[in-house]
Design a protein around this motif. Structure first.
Motif, mmCIF file in Angstrom:
data_model
loop_
_atom_site.group_PDB
_atom_site.id
_atom_site.type_symbol
_atom_site.label_atom_id
_atom_site.label_comp_id
_atom_site.label_asym_id
_atom_site.label_seq_id
_atom_site.Cartn_x
_atom_site.Cartn_y
_atom_site.Cartn_z
ATOM 1 N N UNK B 98 0.871 -1.195 0.000
ATOM 2 C CA UNK B 98 0.000 0.000 0.000
ATOM 3 C C UNK B 98 0.895 1.227 0.000
ATOM 4 N N UNK B 99 0.347 2.332 -0.476
ATOM 5 C CA UNK B 99 1.054 3.604 -0.387
ATOM 6 C C UNK B 99 0.160 4.550 0.390
ATOM 7 N N UNK B 100 0.659 5.032 1.509
ATOM 8 C CA UNK B 100 -0.162 5.890 2.373
ATOM 9 C C UNK B 100 0.387 7.296 2.358
ATOM 10 N N UNK B 101 -0.487 8.270 2.184
ATOM 11 C CA UNK B 101 -0.039 9.661 2.207
ATOM 12 C C UNK B 101 0.682 9.968 3.516
ATOM 13 N N UNK B 102 1.693 10.820 3.440
ATOM 14 C CA UNK B 102 2.511 11.094 4.626
ATOM 15 C C UNK B 102 1.721 11.796 5.709
ATOM 16 N N UNK B 103 0.858 12.713 5.326
ATOM 17 C CA UNK B 103 0.086 13.437 6.332
ATOM 18 C C UNK B 103 -1.386 13.318 5.972
ATOM 19 N N UNK B 104 -2.079 12.548 6.761
ATOM 20 C CA UNK B 104 -3.476 12.260 6.460
ATOM 21 C C UNK B 104 -4.235 12.287 7.767
ATOM 22 N N UNK B 105 -5.446 12.851 7.745
ATOM 23 C CA UNK B 105 -6.229 12.904 8.973
ATOM 24 C C UNK B 105 -7.688 12.642 8.666
ATOM 25 N N UNK B 106 -8.341 11.867 9.520
ATOM 26 C CA UNK B 106 -9.782 11.641 9.329
ATOM 27 C C UNK B 106 -10.571 12.863 9.798
ATOM 28 N N UNK B 107 -11.684 13.069 9.140
ATOM 29 C CA UNK B 107 -12.492 14.251 9.420
ATOM 30 C C UNK B 107 -13.618 13.877 10.364
ATOM 31 N N UNK B 109 -16.051 16.264 11.333
ATOM 32 C CA UNK B 109 -17.252 17.038 10.994
ATOM 33 C C UNK B 109 -16.879 18.100 9.966
ATOM 34 N N UNK B 110 -17.820 18.418 9.105
ATOM 35 C CA UNK B 110 -17.601 19.505 8.145
ATOM 36 C C UNK B 110 -18.599 20.612 8.475
ATOM 37 N N UNK B 111 -18.079 21.772 8.764
ATOM 38 C CA UNK B 111 -18.961 22.914 9.010
ATOM 39 C C UNK B 111 -18.916 23.774 7.759
ATOM 40 N N UNK B 112 -19.798 23.428 6.826
ATOM 41 C CA UNK B 112 -19.715 24.006 5.484
ATOM 42 C C UNK B 112 -19.879 25.526 5.514
ATOM 43 N N UNK B 113 -20.752 25.996 6.418
ATOM 44 C CA UNK B 113 -21.012 27.435 6.458
ATOM 45 C C UNK B 113 -19.750 28.216 6.826
ATOM 46 N N UNK B 114 -18.958 27.612 7.708
ATOM 47 C CA UNK B 114 -17.744 28.303 8.142
ATOM 48 C C UNK B 114 -16.526 27.901 7.316
ATOM 49 N N UNK B 115 -16.741 27.127 6.248
ATOM 50 C CA UNK B 115 -15.639 26.585 5.450
ATOM 51 C C UNK B 115 -14.629 25.876 6.349
ATOM 52 N N UNK B 116 -15.153 25.141 7.357
ATOM 53 C CA UNK B 116 -14.266 24.550 8.352
ATOM 54 C C UNK B 116 -14.394 23.031 8.381
ATOM 55 N N UNK B 117 -13.245 22.386 8.521
ATOM 56 C CA UNK B 117 -13.190 20.926 8.701
ATOM 57 C C UNK B 117 -12.681 20.687 10.105
ATOM 58 N N UNK B 118 -13.462 19.928 10.872
ATOM 59 C CA UNK B 118 -12.979 19.569 12.205
ATOM 60 C C UNK B 118 -12.356 18.181 12.104
ATOM 61 N N UNK B 119 -11.080 18.079 12.495
ATOM 62 C CA UNK B 119 -10.407 16.779 12.429
ATOM 63 C C UNK B 119 -10.743 15.964 13.670
ATOM 64 N N UNK B 120 -10.625 14.674 13.520
ATOM 65 C CA UNK B 120 -11.050 13.801 14.617
ATOM 66 C C UNK B 120 -10.060 13.845 15.770
ATOM 67 N N UNK B 172 -19.545 15.699 3.962
ATOM 68 C CA UNK B 172 -19.756 15.692 5.407
ATOM 69 C C UNK B 172 -18.486 15.219 6.099
ATOM 70 N N UNK B 173 -18.352 13.928 6.229
ATOM 71 C CA UNK B 173 -17.095 13.460 6.801
ATOM 72 C C UNK B 173 -16.162 13.075 5.668
ATOM 73 N N UNK B 174 -14.964 12.632 5.995
ATOM 74 C CA UNK B 174 -14.026 12.244 4.955
ATOM 75 C C UNK B 174 -12.613 12.259 5.453
ATOM 76 N N UNK B 175 -11.715 12.491 4.539
ATOM 77 C CA UNK B 175 -10.296 12.439 4.875
ATOM 78 C C UNK B 175 -9.607 13.650 4.278
ATOM 79 N N UNK B 176 -8.624 14.135 5.036
ATOM 80 C CA UNK B 176 -7.832 15.258 4.530
ATOM 81 C C UNK B 176 -6.391 14.795 4.340
ATOM 82 N N UNK B 177 -5.838 15.002 3.163
ATOM 83 C CA UNK B 177 -4.429 14.708 2.921
ATOM 84 C C UNK B 177 -3.708 16.016 2.618
#
Lengths: 505, 548
Positions: B98-107, B109-120, B172-177
């Motif tokens: 597998x190849x895993x991104x070096x910096x990855x974080x699960x999300x 919550x997404x606060x779309x109105x504030x253009x904000x991603x809250x990481x877990x 909504x939720x997801x992953x940030x690389x």
């Protein structure tokens, strides 16, 4: 009709060769109407081959067979049947799952457009069954009948085929005394009806009672005929073995040593209701006598770990043993020369060397599990010499050896391990007289060296000749033990048929 | 040929491991090679074809040797093909990369109105100004955004990321690389190891990255500044890093291939290579599984007294189904990974190479593996106590038991050897093919293996077998296959008729073998007559009852 002097059956100069074996050479035989002719001889003397030729199972290489004065050639059992010759095999040939009448008329059923006429079948069967004097229901299933009655069914079957000549191959080998008596009555009845009966038996007592005349065979040749007044035990034995019996069974009594094997309350899977108790001493030869099916083989197999006993103790040299497989018994210094040489004793497709070395391979192995071939060859040479195994070489495949030499290979396999206890199941079955004598001498010399020998035998002569002590079994139990001075054919037969009056020491 | 000649010749043969049973098959093989030298000549004796023949002989020979042990105990193993597949699938799973991104974080919550991603949870490595890839909920495509600011959320250390662009309503939720900008990019013309001209890319990434050769790097084009959203995935390109060094505070990577579209405007997603386990561990695990399955087969046959046919037929079905299921019917393989390990299946030990380097000849490694396995097996069978025990059991199991042999243990061992051979075969087949479709990989191989063993003198009645014979049998089948490919008989398609021809030849072979066997048996029976007649006065050692 034929005249008084024409015999019912006459065999002249019949020879038969199998690959590597001259089974019969120029054998003659004569059977008159209404006569019981006993044919006796050691195992391997050629009796069975001669009877198979008479019944059309095998064809002779040369010689002449005349029935009622006419030369016949039997190419099949049917040829023999149509000439009125029927062979009743030692192992009965009945279809267990069919009823009595169906067995009697198997292959010859009264038919109506391809359908079996049941009522006619049963009626006809009854008439022949009455001849045998036993009240057997023609509708009974064969597997519900005791073995003695099954034999009567075979006889009725022969009579229904209009048999003039009835060949019976060891008919009493698995019968009780009572069943045997019933059989003899039928034989006497048939004799008065003019049927010629060839009776093969190892039981010389029976022969003495029943036979009008005796033909003795030895090593595929005629070894003499005895008239009614000449039939005595000694006369028969001398002709069978070819010399005085005392020379043949070379026993020198000697003091037995310590108890090496003790059996306490042993229960075999074959006879779960019976327990066995006995002792075996070093240097002792103990015979185990009994009828076929008395549980003798099962006892040896339980002792050797082939079938685990259900209960009881086996003590070897005073130590309690648990044998889960033959390897455990072998490790305790035991060896078994099994009854069925080709199934249990030998790997017939392997060579003399491979068979002799088989049991000792692991003990003699070189590091990393490699076979020690030097030791293997050495052991084989030693056994071939000591046992005088007649083989073209160590690399001879055992199936091409004679029965006697095969048996010597089996014995050689065990002797190379120097066992302390030797179990032998019918050690001389199916081997020639020369090899037989050698095996007896070997047993004697092993006993002198302190080996304890327990041997099962159905040959009365062998038991009488070889045993220091005889254990007699009947229906899974030991019914008595006879010391050498108490031994007699009658005493053994009494115990073997369940008449427990003889004493135990 | 007189008896003595015959025996002298067969003694010489048997000393070098050729018993009379395989002489015929060996003769047929040599005849076919001779025939092909005339008919096909260069095509057959071409270096590639011979190598290919050796390779296939090796691969199928290993399976044949394994099943020979089972056949010697008068058993059978029908599960070989499915086992080959199962082991190949397991190997490709065990060695999956597998190849895993070096910096990855699960999300969280997404606060779309504030253009904000809250990481877990707290994740280091994100900084304002970094480009990130946000892979949203189940249905949304991923998108590239830039971090505007970072905030601490609560006391758990989790952070929220404010980004520059709007979210989609499915997000909504997801992953940030975290993505990396490219500092500089140069292209150079170089020669690869075969002397071909290739373009080499040297890329300097912004910042320091813990990358090593064989890690992977993905490139993607960021959205145009004015676009709210960009679907860049079809532009994504990947490359394996061949070299890494540093230049100032930046990491510079080298890639031995060109990605023509790539410019400094692209973003890079460095990924770390992750291997599930090492090769020795994967092989060790396969051997452990093989041992367990072999013991299982053997125990079912000996302790439960099930017929070997039934046990291994069930194995055939079970292992195939399990293979397809664990692979979800997707083909396994190793891709471009493990190139040197793959050589074990596909490579060769070069013995000769032409001066120009354009052609060479060598022994394929699978063939060498078979030679080693075969030698070991032959020594085991013919020189050790256990080998003798197996032969004895195959001839007469009861007599072997009466002679003190632990027959169950020996038979279990034979099944273990059988499964072991299937495992070795499975590994080599997988490395050779590098593509393991679980629904068809290894299908029919058990029959090829059994056929090779039977052709090579193993009796299905048990107790007879020669390892050398099995190898000859496997070679004969592969030669036949080769022959059919070369003889283009009009009206017959080689691939279509192949099995029929092989079947017919095997039938002819074993029939001829049986006839030879009878002749040999008849000849062997005779010597005793002579010894007997030479016995003279000795007592005859024959008897009637033993002869019937």
């Amino acid at each position: 009709m034929s005249s008084e002097t024409t015999p019912l059956l006459e065999v002249r100069n019949v020879s038969k060769r199998f690959p590597g074996v001259q089974a019969l050479s120029r054998v003659a035989l004569r059977l008159n109407r209404g006569e019981v002719l006993a044919v006796i001889g050691e195992n391997g003397a050629g009796k069975s081959t001669l009877m198979k030729i008479l019944a059309g199972v095998q064809e002779p290489d040369e010689g002449e067979i005349r029935v009622g004065g006419k030369a016949v050639q039997f190419r099949s059992v049917n040829d023999a049947l149509s000439a009125g010759v029927v062979l009743i095999h030692q192992e009965l040939n009945l279809a267990d799952n069919l009823d009595v009448a169906a067995n009697i008329y198997l292959g010859r059923e009264p038919r109506f457009f391809g359908l079996i006429r049941k009522r006619r079948l049963h009626e006809d069967a009854s008439t022949y069954l009455e001849l045998t004097g036993l009240g057997v229901d023609p509708r009974a299933l064969v597997n519900t009948l005791p073995i003695g009655k099954q034999q009567m069914v075979e006889i009725a079957k022969a009579l229904s085929a209009n048999a003039q000549i009835l060949i019976m191959d060891e008919p009493t080998s698995s019968l009780s005394l009572h069943e045997s008596e019933a059989l003899f009555d039928v034989i006497r009845e048939l004799r008065t009806r003019g049927v010629g009966i060839i009776y093969i038996s190892h039981r010389l007592g029976e022969v003495k009672d029943l036979a009008d005349r005796v033909t003795v065979m030895r090593d595929g040749e005629n070894a003499g005929d005895l008239r009614r007044d000449e039939i005595t035990h000694d006369n028969m034995v001398v002709r069978m073995v070819g010399r005085e019996v005392s020379q043949f069974y070379a026993r020198e009594p000697h003091e037995p040593g310590d108890v090496v094997l003790e059996v306490r309350g042993l229960v075999t899977p074959a006879w779960p209701q019976r327990t066995l108790d006995f002792r075996l001493r070093a240097g002792e030869i103990v015979g185990v006598a009994g009828l076929v099916g008395a549980g003798r083989t099962e006892m040896l197999q339980a002792l050797f770990g082939v079938d685990e006993p259900l209960a009881g103790d086996i003590l070897v040299g005073g130590r309690r043993m648990k044998f889960e497989a033959p390897k455990d018994a072998i490790a305790a210094g035991m060896a078994l020369v099994p009854e069925d040489r080709k199934r249990h004793g030998l790997i017939t497709e392997m060579t003399v060397r491979e068979n002799v070395s088989l049991a000792g391979l692991m003990a003699n192995r070189r590091p990393a599990g490699f076979i020690n071939s030097a030791r293997e060859t050495e052991a084989t040479s030693e056994m071939v010499q000591q046992l005088r195994i007649r083989t073209p070489g160590h690399e001879q495949v055992c199936q091409y050896l004679s029965g006697g030499n095969q048996q010597k290979v089996v014995i050689g396999k065990w002797l190379s391990l120097r066992p302390r206890i030797l179990l032998m199941d019918e050690p001389t079955r199916g081997i020639d007289i020369g090899a037989k004598e050698e095996i007896y001498k070997l047993m004697e010399s092993l006993a002198r060296d302190g080996v304890a020998i327990l041997f099962v035998s159905s040959e009365m002569e062998e038991v009488l000749g070889m045993s220091d002590r005889t254990i007699v079994m009947h229906e899974g139990a030991i019914t008595g033990e006879l010391k050498r001075e108490q031994l007699s054919e009658e005493a053994i037969m009494q115990l073997a048929t369940g008449n427990v009056t003889a004493q135990v020491d | 040929m007189s008896d003595s000649d015959f025996r002298a010749v067969s003694k010489v043969f048997s000393r070098i491991g050729i018993n009379p049973r395989i002489v015929g098959i060996l003769a047929l093989l040599i005849f076919l090679w001779f025939f092909l030298s005339i008919y096909a000549g260069d095509r057959f004796y071409g270096l590639n074809n011979v190598e290919n023949l050796l390779k296939r002989t090796g691969l199928y020979g290993i399976l044949g040797i394994g099943v020979a042990f089972v056949i010697i105990t008068s058993g059978i193993d029908l599960s070989i093909g499915s086992l080959v597949c199962l082991m190949a699938c397991l190997l490709s799973i065990f060695l999956q990369v597998d190849y895993a991104p070096t910096t990855r974080a699960p999300v969280a919550e997404v606060q779309a109105a504030d253009k904000t991603i809250v990481l877990r949870d707290s994740t280091e490595g994100f900084a304002p100004g970094d480009p990130v890839r946000f892979s949203g909920g189940n249905h949304a495509a991923s998108s590239i955004k830039t971090i505007a600011s970072l905030d601490q959320v609560g006391s758990g250390g989790a952070i929220s990321i404010v980004v520059d662009t709007e979210f989609n309503r499915d997000d909504d939720t997801g992953i940030v690389d975290r993505l990396t900008k490219i500092e500089s990019l140069t292209r150079a013309d170089v020669e690869d190891k075969d002397g071909r001209a290739v373009v080499q890319l040297t890329i300097t990434l912004v910042g320091s990255h813990a990358l090593r050769p064989r890690d992977q790097i993905d490139f993607m084009l960021p959205p145009a500044a004015d676009a709210a959203r960009s679907d860049y995935t079809d532009l994504a390109t990947q490359a394996i890093i061949t070299d890494v060094d540093t230049e100032g505070g930046n990491t510079r990577v080298t890639i031995k291939s060109d990605i023509p579209k790539l410019t400094e405007a692209w973003l890079a997603l460095p990924k770390l290579r992750r291997q599930r386990m090492s090769i020795p561990m994967a092989l060790g695990l396969l051997l452990a599984i093989a041992l367990a399955l072999g013991v299982l087969h053997g125990v079912l046959v000996t302790k439960l007294s099930l017929p070997p046919f039934v046990v291994t037929l069930c194995g055939l079905l079970i292992y195939r189904g399990v293979s397809r299921s664990i692979m979800q019917d997707q083909p396994g393989g190793f891709g471009n990974e493990y190139e040197s390990f793959q050589q074990l299946g596909a490579g060769k030990l070069v013995l000769w190479e032409s001066a120009s380097g354009t052609s060479s000849f060598g022994l394929p490694y699978p063939f060498l593996v078979m030679v080693i396995f075969g030698l070991t097996a032959a020594v085991f069978l013919n020189r050790t106590v256990w080998g003798r025990y197996l032969l004895a059991i195959g001839r007469n199991e009861e007599a072997a038991r009466y002679s003190g042999i632990n027959t169950s243990r020996m038979i279990i061992m034979a099944y273990v050897i059988g499964v072991l051979a299937s495992t070795i075969g499975g590994v080599l087949f997988a490395l050779y093919a590098n593509s393991v479709p679980p629904s068809s990989f290894g299908a029919w191989y058990e029959l090829y293996a059994i056929a090779a063993a039977v052709l090579g003198g193993c009796s299905l009645r048990g107790g007879e077998g020669s390892i050398f014979g099995v190898i000859v049998g496997a070679a004969l089948m592969q030669t036949l296959y080769n022959l059919i490919q070369m003889l283009s008989i009009p009206g017959f398609n080689a691939d279509q008729i192949e099995q029929a021809v092989i079947g017919a030849v095997i039938l002819a072979g074993v029939s001829a073998d049986e006839i030879v066997r009878r002749i040999v048996a008849a000849r062997r029976a005779r010597p005793i007559d002579r010894s007997r007649s030479g016995d003279g006065g000795g007592s005859p050692s024959g008897d009637a009852s033993s002869a019937d």
